[in-house]
Scaffold this motif. Sequence first.
Motif, PDB file in Angstrom:
ATOM      1  N   PHE A   1      11.836  -0.246   0.217  1.00 50.96           N
ATOM      2  CA  PHE A   1      10.634   0.398  -0.314  1.00 50.96           C
ATOM      3  C   PHE A   1       9.398  -0.152   0.402  1.00 50.96           C
ATOM      4  N   ASP A   2       9.334  -1.448   0.473  1.00 50.49           N
ATOM      5  CA  ASP A   2       8.182  -2.101   1.097  1.00 50.49           C
ATOM      6  C   ASP A   2       8.060  -1.746   2.576  1.00 50.49           C
ATOM      7  N   GLY A   3       9.207  -1.724   3.264  1.00 50.96           N
ATOM      8  CA  GLY A   3       9.192  -1.384   4.682  1.00 50.96           C
ATOM      9  C   GLY A   3       8.649   0.021   4.898  1.00 50.96           C
ATOM     10  N   ALA A   4       9.139   0.933   4.089  1.00 55.09           N
ATOM     11  CA  ALA A   4       8.689   2.322   4.206  1.00 55.09           C
ATOM     12  C   ALA A   4       7.210   2.428   3.830  1.00 55.09           C
TER      13      ALA A   4
ATOM     14  N   GLY B   1       9.202   4.565  -1.027  1.00 54.33           N
ATOM     15  CA  GLY B   1       8.113   3.791  -0.446  1.00 54.33           C
ATOM     16  C   GLY B   1       7.146   4.695   0.299  1.00 54.33           C
ATOM     17  N   TYR B   2       7.727   5.617   1.039  1.00 52.12           N
ATOM     18  CA  TYR B   2       6.923   6.612   1.766  1.00 52.12           C
ATOM     19  C   TYR B   2       6.051   7.386   0.783  1.00 52.12           C
ATOM     20  N   LYS B   3       6.704   7.872  -0.260  1.00 51.96           N
ATOM     21  CA  LYS B   3       6.007   8.707  -1.232  1.00 51.96           C
ATOM     22  C   LYS B   3       4.870   7.926  -1.912  1.00 51.96           C
TER      23      LYS B   3
ATOM     24  N   THR C   1       8.508   0.549  14.614  1.00 58.14           N
ATOM     25  CA  THR C   1       9.677   0.584  13.751  1.00 58.14           C
ATOM     26  C   THR C   1       9.597  -0.543  12.725  1.00 58.14           C
ATOM     27  N   VAL C   2      10.544  -0.561  11.822  1.00 58.41           N
ATOM     28  CA  VAL C   2      10.576  -1.600  10.798  1.00 58.41           C
ATOM     29  C   VAL C   2      11.773  -2.501  11.057  1.00 58.41           C
ATOM     30  N   ASP C   3      11.498  -3.764  11.247  1.00 58.92           N
ATOM     31  CA  ASP C   3      12.581  -4.705  11.526  1.00 58.92           C
ATOM     32  C   ASP C   3      13.211  -5.190  10.236  1.00 58.92           C
ATOM     33  N   GLN C   4      14.540  -5.215  10.227  1.00 58.23           N
ATOM     34  CA  GLN C   4      15.252  -5.606   9.006  1.00 58.23           C
ATOM     35  C   GLN C   4      15.748  -7.046   9.062  1.00 58.23           C
TER      36      GLN C   4
END
Lengths: 339, 339
Positions: A164-167, A200-202, A290-293
């Motif tokens: 959620f946070d990443g998005a 998260g996007y929303k 991008t979002v690193d995991q």
Amino acid sequence: MEKKTTIYDIAKKLGITGATVSRALNNNPKISKATKALVLKTAVEMNYEQNKLALALKSGKSFNVGVVVPRIDMIFFASIIRAIEDELAPHGYHIIICQTHDDEEKENKYLDTLLNAQVDGILISSSNKKTKPFNRVLLKNIPLVFFDRKQVMNGVSSVTIDDFDGAYKATKHLIMEGYTRIAHFSGNRDIDIYKNRFLGYKQALIDHDIKFSTNYVIQTPSNTVAGRQALKQLLKLKQAPDAIFSASDLAALGAIQELKQHSIKIPDEFAVVGFSNEPFTKFMEPSISTVDQSPLKMGEIAAQVFLQQVSNSSGKKVKKNIILPPELIIRKSSSKLSN
Amino acid sequence: MEKKTTIYDIAKKLGITGATVSRALNNNPKISKATKALVLKTAVEMNYEQNKLALALKSGKSFNVGVVVPRIDMIFFASIIRAIEDELAPHGYHIIICQTHDDEEKENKYLDTLLNAQVDGILISSSNKKTKPFNRVLLKNIPLVFFDRKQVMNGVSSVTIDDFDGAYKATKHLIMEGYTRIAHFSGNRDIDIYKNRFLGYKQALIDHDIKFSTNYVIQTPSNTVAGRQALKQLLKLKQAPDAIFSASDLAALGAIQELKQHSIKIPDEFAVVGFSNEPFTKFMEPSISTVDQSPLKMGEIAAQVFLQQVSNSSGKKVKKNIILPPELIIRKSSSKLSN
DNA sequence: TATATTTGAGTAATCGATTACAAAAGCTAA
DNA sequence: TTAGCTTTTGTAATCGATTACTCAAATATA
């Protein structure tokens, strides 16, 4: 073929018993220095090596840990496993790898065979929809740690990232860069990670007073063809978007390829942010945000949680649910400034 | 915690002996239908499961196979392991993963602990310069299969790719495309694979009457920075090259980045071919020609060779040295026609 | 009915190591 | 010299399953 040397071979040679040999080899204080030295010397001469299988049977500890993932040739999982192995090897544990190929039945079978193999723990990124198969693991009191994809269960630890946070961060970043019509390539939202990325996007849109529209959300498999397809679809809209937050790097790449084909300038006219920090995102032209995991961190912590559970002799179950913060990596595909 | 059910628990409950229970569970014919049915029913009721550790100790077969690689988060090795696991799992084998990080000492230690863990075989891409550590494996008559990087040893099988051939094909392809001043980014030629790629490159030049020059060969670590550096160096030559065959995809990518910076057109003015078919090569702009090492095939065959060795009860050692043909993948970075 | 042959199940060894308990040997002190 | 310790070693059980061997019961044969 050389027969393996056992403690009894040494014992016979020296005219003593296996018990004495065992004591000599295990620093047991109840033995004379002379005998001990003699046994040690003879053991070396005879190339003695401890049979860990016998030890495991006797002690109930196999020093094997099962690691279950959908497939290991995905860099995300490979990195996690790398970290797990690096973390556990110094403690004497071996890693047994199982690939489920996202097949629930296969996963359950693997859980069974791992238990039968008497593993000391199971670390898993589960493809399972049910928690039942895991009850058997808990019943046997074998440490169980979920990573990446978790199941919510009593007394079971997990290490996940905050999708959620990443998005949210990715979407907010696009908003801050001035994009206002932000679309989303979503994965299958029956799976938690994709649901959370969507949410998260929303939420980021809502928090910044941008209207959320289902027209802007397309479920897109993780490959470039699907990404191109989805982008085409978006461009057909009366009000086409000017940015995409994609839950998958490959779909994001597909979108970029299609944008190039349409001669739409990135990031000036259109921005793209992916998810996962696949190796290629760094090398592309433009490089892809991008979002690193942090798979290495995830593997490392999953391993540490396991170690805590086994060392926790008290029998009390330690439940830890660790949620790692993802890191937004801003590159050219979404950053007018850095260009 | 539930105590695990053993055959003796079942035996006690039914007032029979463990031997009978064992026979019932193993389809041993020396048992009455009635007893067998009863045992089977009770076993299910009591959630009995066979302890593979006990079986392994008794039978001398652990059904574990050690797989040793430099690191698993390199897609090449991850793919090989994926194939090995897919191939061996149906036969009941588990894969134990070990990462050497190219450390010879670590590798030797792993060989030891795998032997002590009584694995039924070892598949390895070795970082070792010596064959001595492997003698212990052979002495114990444990099947040993080298893949990717091999050691030449009596009675030991290997599955490698023909690096010479891959390099030859790549270089020849450049020649056929009309490039005449072809440079080579080489890896450390103390390692066989890099030596062979170098030799294949050299031979292709010789066979096509192109002068080989050591000025055109640069030892380049496998990363983009090194690739850029090496390219810069080449451009300083009086007679700069017009193509590169790189023994590494990352170095090739670095070269391309540097070429772009110098506004040198690819492939019109300069061609690049890499080696390994890293995932990113397909996605780059331009897409990068490279040599595929078919890691899946390699893993599959390595696993099959192992299976043959264990099933080969005759005790004769089966030595197979399989050399896979690499596949040249021609993409835009080296093909004027396909542009 | 008496003997021979199956059939079914128990006994005990085995795989290789550890360890509680017992016993023997060595040592001290009276 | 001998009771009383301490030290060292041996005995035997244990972990859980398999299996050669033995023996009793059931069945078949004469």
